[in-house]
Design a protein around this motif. Structure first.
Motif, short mmCIF file in Angstrom:
data_model
loop_
_atom_site.label_atom_id
_atom_site.label_comp_id
_atom_site.label_asym_id
_atom_site.label_seq_id
_atom_site.Cartn_x
_atom_site.Cartn_y
_atom_site.Cartn_z
N MET A 1 0.92 -1.07 0.03
CA MET A 1 0.01 -0.06 -0.12
C MET A 1 0.67 1.03 0.00
SD MET A 1 -3.08 1.09 -0.16
CE MET A 1 -4.53 1.89 0.29
N ALA A 2 1.93 1.21 0.73
CA ALA A 2 2.78 2.30 0.76
C ALA A 2 3.42 2.70 -0.38
CB ALA A 2 3.87 2.16 1.74
N ALA A 7 4.04 5.96 -5.56
CA ALA A 7 3.82 5.81 -6.79
C ALA A 7 2.95 7.05 -7.22
CB ALA A 7 3.35 4.53 -7.39
N LEU A 8 1.75 7.05 -6.52
CA LEU A 8 0.64 8.02 -7.15
C LEU A 8 1.10 9.42 -6.77
CD1 LEU A 8 -2.52 6.17 -6.02
CD2 LEU A 8 -1.92 6.79 -8.35
N GLY A 9 1.53 9.43 -5.76
CA GLY A 9 2.39 10.85 -5.32
C GLY A 9 3.45 11.42 -6.40
N ILE A 10 4.18 10.49 -6.61
CA ILE A 10 5.28 10.87 -7.47
C ILE A 10 4.64 11.30 -9.26
CG2 ILE A 10 7.32 9.92 -8.88
CD1 ILE A 10 8.18 8.47 -6.38
N ALA A 12 1.57 12.26 -9.59
CA ALA A 12 1.06 13.53 -9.43
C ALA A 12 1.72 14.50 -9.61
CB ALA A 12 -0.14 13.22 -8.37
N ASN A 13 2.81 14.44 -8.89
CA ASN A 13 3.91 15.51 -8.90
C ASN A 13 4.62 15.83 -10.10
OD1 ASN A 13 5.58 17.46 -7.61
ND2 ASN A 13 7.13 16.14 -7.00
N THR A 14 4.86 14.72 -10.78
CA THR A 14 5.30 14.97 -12.17
C THR A 14 4.54 15.30 -13.09
OG1 THR A 14 6.85 12.94 -11.74
CG2 THR A 14 6.36 13.61 -14.27
N ALA A 15 3.10 15.14 -13.04
CA ALA A 15 2.18 15.57 -13.83
C ALA A 15 2.04 16.96 -13.66
CB ALA A 15 0.79 14.87 -13.93
N ILE A 16 1.84 17.50 -12.44
CA ILE A 16 1.61 18.87 -12.26
C ILE A 16 2.67 19.67 -12.58
CG2 ILE A 16 1.20 20.42 -10.13
CD1 ILE A 16 -0.45 18.67 -8.95
N PHE A 17 3.92 19.41 -12.33
CA PHE A 17 5.27 20.10 -12.79
C PHE A 17 5.36 20.34 -14.09
CE2 PHE A 17 9.57 20.14 -14.38
CZ PHE A 17 9.97 21.40 -13.67
#
Length: 80
Positions: A1-2, A7-10, A12-17
């Protein structure tokens, strides 16, 4: 789960950047892009506060554009 959360956080961060970099950080692909301007018109009768000028309205700007270097729309409209 972690690992999934990480992976979702990375992702999302890549997409927003990528979006911010493409729209806000990278300069526009024009020479002297910091000098670009938009001309808006005001139509109080139509209750429109910000609108593109009509071709007729834009032609009225032609005599006073000496301070502007170039205007592609003005260059495309033949002089009378």
């Amino acid at each position: 789960m972690a690992v999934l959360t990480l992976a979702l956080g990375i992702g999302a961060n890549t997409a927003i950047f990528s979006i911010v970099n493409g729209l806000l950080l990278r300069p526009l692909p024009y020479r002297d892009s910091e000098r670009l301007a938009i001309i808006w018109s005001h139509s109080p009768g139509a209750n429109v506060k910000q609108d593109w000028p009509s071709p007729g309205s834009f032609l009225r700007f032609k005599p006073i554009t000496a301070s502007l270097m170039r205007s592609p729309l003005l260059e495309a409209i033949p002089s009378s």
